[in-house]
Design an enzyme around this catalytic site. Sequence first.
Site, short mmCIF file in Angstrom:
data_model
loop_
_atom_site.label_atom_id
_atom_site.label_comp_id
_atom_site.label_asym_id
_atom_site.label_seq_id
_atom_site.Cartn_x
_atom_site.Cartn_y
_atom_site.Cartn_z
N GLU A 168 76.31 55.78 50.42
CA GLU A 168 77.87 55.88 50.65
C GLU A 168 78.15 57.15 50.48
O GLU A 168 77.42 58.00 50.11
CB GLU A 168 78.80 55.09 49.73
CG GLU A 168 78.19 53.46 49.66
CD GLU A 168 79.25 52.72 48.86
OE1 GLU A 168 80.00 53.40 48.04
OE2 GLU A 168 79.33 51.64 48.74
N ARG A 176 58.10 53.43 47.96
CA ARG A 176 58.04 54.98 48.35
C ARG A 176 56.68 55.41 48.93
O ARG A 176 56.59 56.32 49.69
CB ARG A 176 58.20 55.86 46.95
CG ARG A 176 59.78 55.77 46.82
CD ARG A 176 60.02 56.49 45.57
NE ARG A 176 61.60 56.58 45.54
CZ ARG A 176 62.44 56.63 44.49
NH1 ARG A 176 61.85 56.88 43.19
NH2 ARG A 176 63.65 56.68 44.34
N GLY A 185 52.16 80.34 66.84
CA GLY A 185 53.22 81.86 67.38
C GLY A 185 54.26 81.46 67.98
O GLY A 185 54.96 80.49 67.63
N GLY A 186 54.45 82.08 68.96
CA GLY A 186 55.51 82.05 69.83
C GLY A 186 55.72 80.69 70.52
O GLY A 186 56.73 79.80 70.60
N GLU A 210 64.97 57.96 51.04
CA GLU A 210 64.48 57.09 49.93
C GLU A 210 64.32 57.94 48.74
O GLU A 210 63.09 57.71 48.03
CB GLU A 210 62.92 56.80 50.43
CG GLU A 210 62.96 55.60 51.42
CD GLU A 210 62.95 54.30 50.55
OE1 GLU A 210 62.36 54.09 49.42
OE2 GLU A 210 63.45 53.28 50.92
N THR A 248 65.64 62.09 47.10
CA THR A 248 64.92 63.46 47.38
C THR A 248 63.87 63.84 46.43
O THR A 248 63.42 63.10 45.61
CB THR A 248 66.32 64.47 47.01
OG1 THR A 248 66.62 64.37 45.80
CG2 THR A 248 67.52 64.08 48.04
C1 LIG Z 1 68.09 60.39 58.79
C2 LIG Z 1 68.74 59.73 57.39
C3 LIG Z 1 68.49 58.28 57.38
C4 LIG Z 1 68.90 57.63 56.37
N1 LIG Z 1 68.52 56.21 56.17
C5 LIG Z 1 69.20 55.49 55.41
C6 LIG Z 1 69.21 54.02 55.23
O1 LIG Z 1 68.49 53.27 56.49
N2 LIG Z 1 69.93 53.39 54.48
C7 LIG Z 1 70.50 53.95 53.43
O2 LIG Z 1 71.29 53.50 52.43
N3 LIG Z 1 70.58 55.44 53.32
C8 LIG Z 1 69.84 55.94 54.14
N4 LIG Z 1 69.77 57.50 54.01
C9 LIG Z 1 70.40 58.02 52.95
C10 LIG Z 1 69.42 58.92 52.21
O3 LIG Z 1 68.72 57.82 51.08
C11 LIG Z 1 70.12 59.87 51.28
O4 LIG Z 1 70.83 60.86 52.17
C12 LIG Z 1 69.65 60.35 49.95
O5 LIG Z 1 69.34 59.39 49.02
C13 LIG Z 1 70.22 61.49 49.45
O6 LIG Z 1 71.52 61.33 49.10
P1 LIG Z 1 72.85 62.25 49.58
O7 LIG Z 1 72.28 62.61 51.12
O8 LIG Z 1 73.92 62.10 49.49
O9 LIG Z 1 72.34 63.74 48.79
P2 LIG Z 1 72.98 64.16 47.16
O10 LIG Z 1 72.65 63.01 46.37
O11 LIG Z 1 74.43 64.43 47.26
O12 LIG Z 1 72.12 65.20 46.88
C14 LIG Z 1 72.34 66.49 47.39
C15 LIG Z 1 71.42 67.42 46.70
O13 LIG Z 1 71.52 67.43 45.31
C16 LIG Z 1 70.37 67.06 44.59
N5 LIG Z 1 70.44 66.36 43.34
C17 LIG Z 1 71.40 65.39 43.16
N6 LIG Z 1 71.52 64.62 42.08
C18 LIG Z 1 70.34 65.53 41.30
C19 LIG Z 1 69.92 65.29 39.80
N7 LIG Z 1 70.29 64.64 39.09
N8 LIG Z 1 69.03 66.22 39.84
C20 LIG Z 1 68.48 67.11 40.57
N9 LIG Z 1 69.14 67.46 41.83
C21 LIG Z 1 69.84 66.57 42.29
C22 LIG Z 1 69.52 66.34 45.70
O14 LIG Z 1 68.32 66.55 45.40
C23 LIG Z 1 69.88 67.25 46.83
O15 LIG Z 1 69.03 68.20 47.21
C24 LIG Z 1 69.49 58.30 55.17
C25 LIG Z 1 69.60 59.67 55.11
C26 LIG Z 1 69.38 60.25 56.39
C27 LIG Z 1 69.67 61.69 56.48
#
Ligand SMILES: Cc1cc2nc3c(=O)[nH]c(=O)nc-3n(C[C@H](O)[C@H](O)[C@H](O)COP(=O)(O)OP(=O)(O)OC[C@H]3O[C@@H](n4cnc5c(N)ncnc54)[C@H](O)[C@@H]3O)c2cc1C
Length: 408
Positions: free
Chosen positions: A131, A267, A364-365, A388, A390
């Site tokens: 969300e 994962r 390269g290019g 899945e 970060t």
């Molecule tokens: C192309 C794409 C497809 C996707 N498909 C799906 C899907 O099918 N279904 C679904 O449910 N989701 C999906 N996602 C969502 C995806 O799982 C989330 O984007 C991901 O879990 C990260 O959440 P966020 O983008 O809100 O980043 P955030 O949680 O806001 O994180 C932002 C940054 O802060 C860092 N961070 C956050 N908390 C901590 C912490 N405690 N310690 C250190 N660093 C932290 C993160 O590592 C990241 O670098 C998809 C995302 C993308 C981009």
Amino acid sequence: MAEFTMELNDEQKEVRDWLHGFAADVIRPAAAEWDEREETPWPVIQEAAKVGIYSLDFYAQQYFDATGLGIPMAMEELFWGDAGIALSIVGTGLAAVGVLANGTEEQIGTWIPQMYGDVNDVKVAAFCSSEPDAGSDVASMRTRAVYDEAKDEWVLNGTKTWATNGGIANVHVVVAVVDPELGSKGHASFIIPPNTPGLSQGQKFQKHGIRASHTAEVVLEDVRVPGSCLLGGKEKLDERLARAREKAKKGGERVKNAAMATFEASRPAVGAMAVGTARAAYEVALDYAKTREQFGRPIIDNQGVAFQLADMRTQIDAARLLVWRASWMGVNGKPFTAAEGSMSKLFASETAKKVTAQAIQILGGNGYTREYPVERMHRDAAIYTIFEGTSEIQRLVIARTLSGMPIR
Ligand SMILES: Cc1cc2nc3c(=O)[nH]c(=O)nc-3n(C[C@H](O)[C@H](O)[C@H](O)COP(=O)(O)OP(=O)(O)OC[C@H]3O[C@@H](n4cnc5c(N)ncnc54)[C@H](O)[C@@H]3O)c2cc1C
């Protein structure tokens, strides 16, 4: 329990070669076009359905392969072809696994066929958990599901984001809060059947990579689904919630989160996708380095280039080994005492980012242009360290598992 093996058996080799053929002959030639179009490659999905790659049967066969190598082998080959198209093909499988893992036999039999459709009318499915304010922090989820006992219906309201196939799916699997007091233990998953009123697609995202894969918001406004759409059923949910409330009352007791174990097991599949992309870029770079001449000799004659390729291949092989180990552990119910699933995803995804960047440098290019595929592969690779969980979240899980400390 199957012994861990680093060698595919004859049957697996046959499947691998078949998948590789499809990736080379059908996926790879279509990759640049669908990347530019930023649209779901329906004709390629249909081709995959015709030959049996886009089907529950195929996915389940790999998923239940006791050696644990079925899914990583399949993912590596398809994503070697192209990550965006491959995600369009396997995205439905990821949603179907949610139903396979938590659904009743009746739910599996009813909904999974509707996720795939049939060869003449292929469909896709979406798994919606993230969300706008609940990405890494799943416990902040706000989408609410309330039970209407009189009608035996659940009513869902909220906004999901980043959903692969969100809004274009025939069947959506939506995770929602059923008991806000219980944090992530108060969540449950629901099937949203085709054409249910109240579900709509919000923004479709324009992305950096995997552009053939559709990613969008899913808005739920008073979405009513029958009681039978709660995955696992009401009785099981009530029992699970009662146990969670009891444990919460005792206070302080650390509850082993079943969801964590599920993530550890899923994962490695993402790690395998990353291995596929990394291997694809490495192969292009190796070929190029052997044929491109500067200063009167192939550029691979320079240690500065050759050593990069040696490192790339070493890291790819190391990533695959971590992925295979974790996948074998998951299939055979081995406890992930060192968060080996997260380790495999962390290492493989970081490897894909590094290797694809090195491939651009070696070309390269040319590497920097869309005439060659490594530019696209590098954009695609960036997703693996994000979805899945970060890379930072993987490190958090590994560090917590190793130390037993609530590291933040
Ligand atoms: C192309 C794409 C497809 C996707 N498909 C799906 C899907 O099918 N279904 C679904 O449910 N989701 C999906 N996602 C969502 C995806 O799982 C989330 O984007 C991901 O879990 C990260 O959440 P966020 O983008 O809100 O980043 P955030 O949680 O806001 O994180 C932002 C940054 O802060 C860092 N961070 C956050 N908390 C901590 C912490 N405690 N310690 C250190 N660093 C932290 C993160 O590592 C990241 O670098 C998809 C995302 C993308 C981009």
